[in-house]
Design an enzyme around this catalytic site. Structure first.
Site, PDB file in Angstrom:
ATOM      1  N   SER A 107       0.848  -1.189   0.000  1.00  0.00           N
ATOM      2  CA  SER A 107       0.000   0.000   0.000  1.00  0.00           C
ATOM      3  C   SER A 107       0.885   1.241   0.000  1.00  0.00           C
ATOM      4  O   SER A 107       1.622   1.467  -0.949  1.00  0.00           O
ATOM      5  CB  SER A 107      -0.953  -0.025   1.204  1.00  0.00           C
ATOM      6  OG  SER A 107      -1.841   1.073   1.169  1.00  0.00           O
ATOM      7  N   THR A 108       0.865   2.039   1.072  1.00  0.00           N
ATOM      8  CA  THR A 108       1.639   3.277   1.119  1.00  0.00           C
ATOM      9  C   THR A 108       3.127   3.004   0.920  1.00  0.00           C
ATOM     10  O   THR A 108       3.724   2.211   1.641  1.00  0.00           O
ATOM     11  CB  THR A 108       1.439   3.977   2.480  1.00  0.00           C
ATOM     12  OG1 THR A 108       0.043   4.116   2.730  1.00  0.00           O
ATOM     13  CG2 THR A 108       2.103   5.341   2.490  1.00  0.00           C
ATOM     14  N   HIS A 158      -2.725  -1.074  -3.233  1.00  0.00           N
ATOM     15  CA  HIS A 158      -3.874  -0.200  -2.972  1.00  0.00           C
ATOM     16  C   HIS A 158      -3.727   1.047  -3.832  1.00  0.00           C
ATOM     17  O   HIS A 158      -2.820   1.847  -3.626  1.00  0.00           O
ATOM     18  CB  HIS A 158      -3.925   0.199  -1.495  1.00  0.00           C
ATOM     19  CG  HIS A 158      -4.198  -0.941  -0.571  1.00  0.00           C
ATOM     20  ND1 HIS A 158      -4.006  -0.852   0.791  1.00  0.00           N
ATOM     21  CD2 HIS A 158      -4.652  -2.199  -0.798  1.00  0.00           C
ATOM     22  CE1 HIS A 158      -4.343  -2.003   1.354  1.00  0.00           C
ATOM     23  NE2 HIS A 158      -4.727  -2.837   0.415  1.00  0.00           N
ATOM     24  N   MET A 212       0.018   1.000   5.195  1.00  0.00           N
ATOM     25  CA  MET A 212      -0.708   1.290   6.422  1.00  0.00           C
ATOM     26  C   MET A 212      -1.815   0.267   6.627  1.00  0.00           C
ATOM     27  O   MET A 212      -2.437  -0.179   5.671  1.00  0.00           O
ATOM     28  CB  MET A 212      -1.306   2.697   6.349  1.00  0.00           C
ATOM     29  CG  MET A 212      -1.910   3.198   7.647  1.00  0.00           C
ATOM     30  SD  MET A 212      -2.361   4.947   7.549  1.00  0.00           S
ATOM     31  CE  MET A 212      -3.811   4.861   6.499  1.00  0.00           C
ATOM     32  N   ASP A 236      -4.022  -5.098   6.011  1.00  0.00           N
ATOM     33  CA  ASP A 236      -4.445  -5.900   4.870  1.00  0.00           C
ATOM     34  C   ASP A 236      -3.317  -6.853   4.474  1.00  0.00           C
ATOM     35  O   ASP A 236      -2.158  -6.440   4.349  1.00  0.00           O
ATOM     36  CB  ASP A 236      -4.804  -4.986   3.690  1.00  0.00           C
ATOM     37  CG  ASP A 236      -5.420  -5.752   2.536  1.00  0.00           C
ATOM     38  OD1 ASP A 236      -5.964  -6.845   2.766  1.00  0.00           O
ATOM     39  OD2 ASP A 236      -5.357  -5.237   1.394  1.00  0.00           O
TER      40      ASP A 236
END
Length: 375
Positions: free
Chosen positions: A194-195, A221, A314, A317
């Protein structure tokens, strides 16, 4: 102690709106605003903010140029605001290449359907960047020459906030060197992130040879408007083929399939290989695409013949999907804390005792290549 934030945008309305949202959180404080990139560069050096929110299109100096100058002079975590268009996606990816760490849609209704959720998510993203104990710019991937042309080809629920996880014995870490290969044979590589993921994926995948022996599934993401541009960019930089996954894709070695934004990517066994199913998924899912969903479906299709890697991001998941994979006999790795932009997703997997290795980003590609080599 509050996290000090510099807000940069040429719109006075947007500067005021973002400042109001940031200041609503007692852990955050806007210390100044700037109306263009040149002002941002000057204020970043003078005020030493812990996080900067940055627009892309501005007069005098655009956001991408400002990011590049700030990262060269006084490296600071930067969150970009961008439009959900193809051009906006390309510009945002350029900003990430320049050193920005994260991005959000500029229209709040594109962040979340609920206004309060959008506000909370913005505050969470700023805090996640500002809490980095020591900021080191994530190593940029070397831009390789464009390879020669080649043919192109509901279950788990997650939360935006990482749930508490039990403390497990620390996993083995390899901060300075890659691991020794286990000798296990695999049929599939999974990478969830993600991030900070776009830069991390680029750094890893640009080191893979064209004859990488397994299919690769990428779950990042990312909004629907961004994944086509991101897949295209990776495909131009990598020796392997990278494409945005489409329903019915038959998996082939040396090809990476990026889960489309706004959709869920699942896999079903088809003979010796696998076939992708791209579905809209449940409307109440927090992540589209969701790492847990892809990991879980892969565990059913390929069992333990999988190497799965959870990179920077973050939240949590990937933890429950990785748990299912491990139960089936798969190998699970996590990115180490020091090299993560946000040590959320990898921490969730490592702290739960699911990951067997915690590996620095600089060593991840080499480690994967050694572990994936056929005996």
């Amino acid at each position: 102690m509050t996290i000090k934030v510099l807000v940069v945008d040429d719109s006075s309305f947007f500067r005021r709106r973002v400042s109001e949202i940031v200041n609503q959180d007692p852990e955050l404080e806007v210390i100044a605003t700037a109306s263009n990139g040149a002002e941002a560069v000057k204020m970043a050096a003078e005020l030493n903010p812990q996080v900067i929110t940055m627009d892309i299109e501005m007069p005098v100096m655009d956001g991408i140029t400002a990011v590049r100058e700030i990262m060269a002079k006084c490296p600071t975590p930067i969150l970009m605001f961008s439009s959900l268009t193809h051009d906006g996606a390309r510009a945002t990816l350029d900003a990430l290449d320049a050193g920005a760490l994260d991005f959000l849609p500029k229209r709040f209704e594109d962040i979340a359907t609920n206004k309060d959720d959008a506000i909370l998510l913005l505050q969470q993203r700023v805090k996640a960047l500002g809490r980095r104990r020591i900021f080191r710019p994530v190593a940029r991937a070397v831009v390789a020459p464009t390879p020669a042309s080649r043919p192109t080809t509901s279950g788990l629920r997650t939360s935006n906030i990482a749930a508490p996880v039990p403390v497990a014995p620390p996993v083995r870490t390899s901060p300075t060197a890659s691991i020794r290969a286990s000798g296990k044979q695999y049929k599939l590589l999974l990478i969830g992130t993600s991030t900070g993921g776009p830069v991390a994926l680029q750094k890893i995948l640009t080191q893979f040879p064209a004859n990488y022996p397994h299919p690769i599934l990428l779950i990042q993401h990312m909004p629907a408007a961004f994944t086509p541009a991101f897949a295209s960019r990776l495909n131009g930089l990598c020796n392997i083929e990278v494409k945005e996954a489409v329903n019915g894709d038959v998996l082939k070695p040396g090809c990476a399939y990026l889960a489309p934004g706004g959709m869920q990517m699942m896999i079903e066994r088809a003979g010796a290989t696998g076939r992708l199913k791209i579905l809209a998924g449940s409307a109440d899912m927090n992540y589209k695409p969701c790492v847990d969903i892809t990991f879980a479906s892969a565990s059913k299709a390929f069992g333990g013949d999988i190497l799965a890697v959870v990179l920077t991001g973050m939240g949590a998941d990937g933890r429950e999907g990785a748990r299912m994979l491990k139960s089936a006999g798969a190998t699970i790795w996590a990115q180490d804390e020091a090299s993560c932009v946000v040590y959320g997703m990898p921490q969730a997997v490592a702290s739960a005792g699911i990951a067997t290795q915690s590996i620095a980003l600089d060593n991840m590609a080499e480690s994967i290549l050694k572990e994936s080599a056929r005996g």
